[in-house]
Write a protein that holds these residues in place. Structure first.
Motif, PDB file in Angstrom:
ATOM      1  N   TRP A  31      44.938  54.754  52.165  1.00 48.10           N
ATOM      2  CA  TRP A  31      45.853  55.383  53.103  1.00 48.10           C
ATOM      3  C   TRP A  31      45.554  56.878  53.200  1.00 48.10           C
ATOM      4  O   TRP A  31      45.140  57.509  52.231  1.00 48.10           O
ATOM      5  N   THR A  32      45.720  57.394  54.395  1.00 52.05           N
ATOM      6  CA  THR A  32      45.535  58.827  54.635  1.00 52.05           C
ATOM      7  C   THR A  32      46.838  59.547  54.291  1.00 52.05           C
ATOM      8  O   THR A  32      47.914  59.082  54.634  1.00 52.05           O
ATOM      9  N   LYS A  33      46.713  60.663  53.617  1.00 58.56           N
ATOM     10  CA  LYS A  33      47.913  61.381  53.192  1.00 58.56           C
ATOM     11  C   LYS A  33      48.610  62.050  54.375  1.00 58.56           C
ATOM     12  O   LYS A  33      47.986  62.344  55.397  1.00 58.56           O
ATOM     13  N   LYS A  34      49.906  62.263  54.211  1.00 64.86           N
ATOM     14  CA  LYS A  34      50.692  62.926  55.251  1.00 64.86           C
ATOM     15  C   LYS A  34      50.131  64.318  55.523  1.00 64.86           C
ATOM     16  O   LYS A  34      49.729  65.032  54.607  1.00 64.86           O
ATOM     17  N   SER A  84      45.354  63.617  59.925  1.00 63.81           N
ATOM     18  CA  SER A  84      45.126  62.514  60.863  1.00 63.81           C
ATOM     19  C   SER A  84      43.754  61.893  60.640  1.00 63.81           C
ATOM     20  O   SER A  84      43.476  60.780  61.065  1.00 63.81           O
ATOM     21  N   ASN A  96      45.812  53.010  65.878  1.00 62.53           N
ATOM     22  CA  ASN A  96      46.216  54.278  65.278  1.00 62.53           C
ATOM     23  C   ASN A  96      46.621  54.103  63.815  1.00 62.53           C
ATOM     24  O   ASN A  96      47.342  54.923  63.256  1.00 62.53           O
ATOM     25  N   GLU A  97      46.134  53.009  63.190  1.00 67.39           N
ATOM     26  CA  GLU A  97      46.475  52.725  61.799  1.00 67.39           C
ATOM     27  C   GLU A  97      45.240  52.605  60.909  1.00 67.39           C
ATOM     28  O   GLU A  97      45.242  51.923  59.897  1.00 67.39           O
ATOM     29  N   THR A 121      44.691  57.872  62.032  1.00 70.95           N
ATOM     30  CA  THR A 121      46.010  57.377  61.666  1.00 70.95           C
ATOM     31  C   THR A 121      47.090  58.361  62.097  1.00 70.95           C
ATOM     32  O   THR A 121      46.841  59.564  62.205  1.00 70.95           O
ATOM     33  N   ILE A 122      48.274  57.832  62.322  1.00 67.80           N
ATOM     34  CA  ILE A 122      49.408  58.702  62.675  1.00 67.80           C
ATOM     35  C   ILE A 122      50.421  58.779  61.533  1.00 67.80           C
ATOM     36  O   ILE A 122      51.382  59.531  61.599  1.00 67.80           O
ATOM     37  N   ASP A 123      50.221  57.979  60.499  1.00 63.56           N
ATOM     38  CA  ASP A 123      51.121  58.043  59.346  1.00 63.56           C
ATOM     39  C   ASP A 123      50.339  57.636  58.104  1.00 63.56           C
ATOM     40  O   ASP A 123      49.114  57.501  58.148  1.00 63.56           O
ATOM     41  N   ASP A 124      51.034  57.465  56.986  1.00 59.00           N
ATOM     42  CA  ASP A 124      50.354  57.143  55.730  1.00 59.00           C
ATOM     43  C   ASP A 124      50.459  55.662  55.375  1.00 59.00           C
ATOM     44  O   ASP A 124      50.462  55.282  54.211  1.00 59.00           O
ATOM     45  N   LYS A 125      50.515  54.818  56.404  1.00 54.74           N
ATOM     46  CA  LYS A 125      50.566  53.375  56.179  1.00 54.74           C
ATOM     47  C   LYS A 125      49.266  52.906  55.516  1.00 54.74           C
ATOM     48  O   LYS A 125      48.176  53.213  55.990  1.00 54.74           O
TER      49      LYS A 125
END
Length: 300
Positions: free
Chosen positions: A172-175, A178, A206-207, A279-283
């Motif tokens: 997961w990408t951190k908050k 992007s 976007n995930e 990504t747009i969030d840390d999912k």
């Protein structure tokens, strides 16, 4: 005078040993040669070309049981996408549940915390698989046999099934980010290398889906020139060269975002340019991940 003679002999011996080691590395699976002279002489594109010719020659003798359309897709675009990979829904649901439990509770999770992203890798050895019967069943399924055959075809090498590395992978990408380092278009190595993913969840565009540049697995004059330039000027010491937006648009026109439904399997030649999508969030993105990378210079 004797001292000067000793220094001369020592220097000569050192230089000969150095060049012997460096020349030996030409025919290794080392991604990048660190000799500026060899890179200036064009050894990196030479390695790429030789690896391609070895594959081209060997592929004529490869006899495997694999759908012709998949062979064509792999050869032409560099990847194959298989939706509803496991045909029985309950089989996939049980497998997914077992994997999720391992991500949350396995005692030997390998956790990597980078500046912009985090990863969990779980390597399950054969002794542990008795506690994960659904994962064990998947590893002996037709899908893994397909990946195995696809790897043989793509790399045109003698490959043992035991050489395939298999693990559970969560990323997961951190908050606040992007895009992280693996979300820049790159090639893994200069010769054919096969990776596969079975996606445990839906992954929208976007995930962080896999993004692949179709046809970038092919070896042509542009690719050889790219290898030469990168060996001299790239700031990436790993040898996983990055491609710029300008190079992408000039040479390949576009990239393909491979958003997927859960229970989708993707097999790709990661010599081609690819990345993890924005990504747009840390999912987190959860997959069963498998790969084989065998040097074309190993003739056994």
């Amino acid at each position: 005078m004797k001292t000067l003679f000793k220094i001369f002999n020592y220097t000569k011996e050192y230089v000969l040993k150095f060049w012997f080691v460096e020349i030996f590395k030409i025919f290794s699976d080392q991604k990048k040669l660190h000799s500026k002279i060899l890179n200036l002489l064009g050894v990196q594109p030479f390695r790429t070309w030789i690896a391609h010719k070895i594959k081209e020659r060997n592929q004529r003798f490869v006899i495997i049981d694999m759908p012709k359309n998949m062979k064509a897709q792999m050869e032409e675009n560099g990847y194959v996408k298989i939706e509803r990979a496991l045909k029985k829904n309950q089989q996939f649901f049980d497998l997914r549940k077992e994997c999720k439990n391992a991500f949350d509770n396995h005692p030997n999770r390998n956790y990597v915390d980078d500046k912009d992203a985090s990863y969990i890798w779980i390597n399950l050895d054969s002794k542990e698989l008795k506690y994960y019967p659904r994962i064990k069943e998947f590893l002996h399924s037709d899908l893994m046999e397909l990946f195995y055959n696809m790897s043989i075809y793509n790399q045109s090498q003698r490959i043992s099934f035991n050489e395939i590395s298999i693990n559970l992978h969560r990323v997961w990408t951190k908050k606040g980010f992007s895009r992280e380092s693996n979300q820049k278009l790159h090639t893994d190595i200069f010769f054919p290398s096969t990776k596969g993913w079975l996606y445990l969840d839906d992954v929208k565009n976007n995930e962080g889906p896999l993004v692949y540049v179709p046809k970038s697995n092919k070896i042509d004059f542009w690719r050889l020139k790219f290898e030469y330039k990168s060996s001299l000027f790239s700031n990436n010491d790993s040898g996983s060269w990055r491609i710029t937006e300008k190079e992408l648009k000039t040479q390949f026109k576009n990239e393909k975002i491979l958003d997927v439904k859960s229970n989708t399997m993707i097999i790709a030649d990661t010599m081609g340019f690819h990345r993890r999508g924005d990504t747009i969030d840390d999912k987190p993105r959860d997959t069963i991940h498998f790969y084989i990378r065998k040097s074309p210079f190993k003739f056994y």
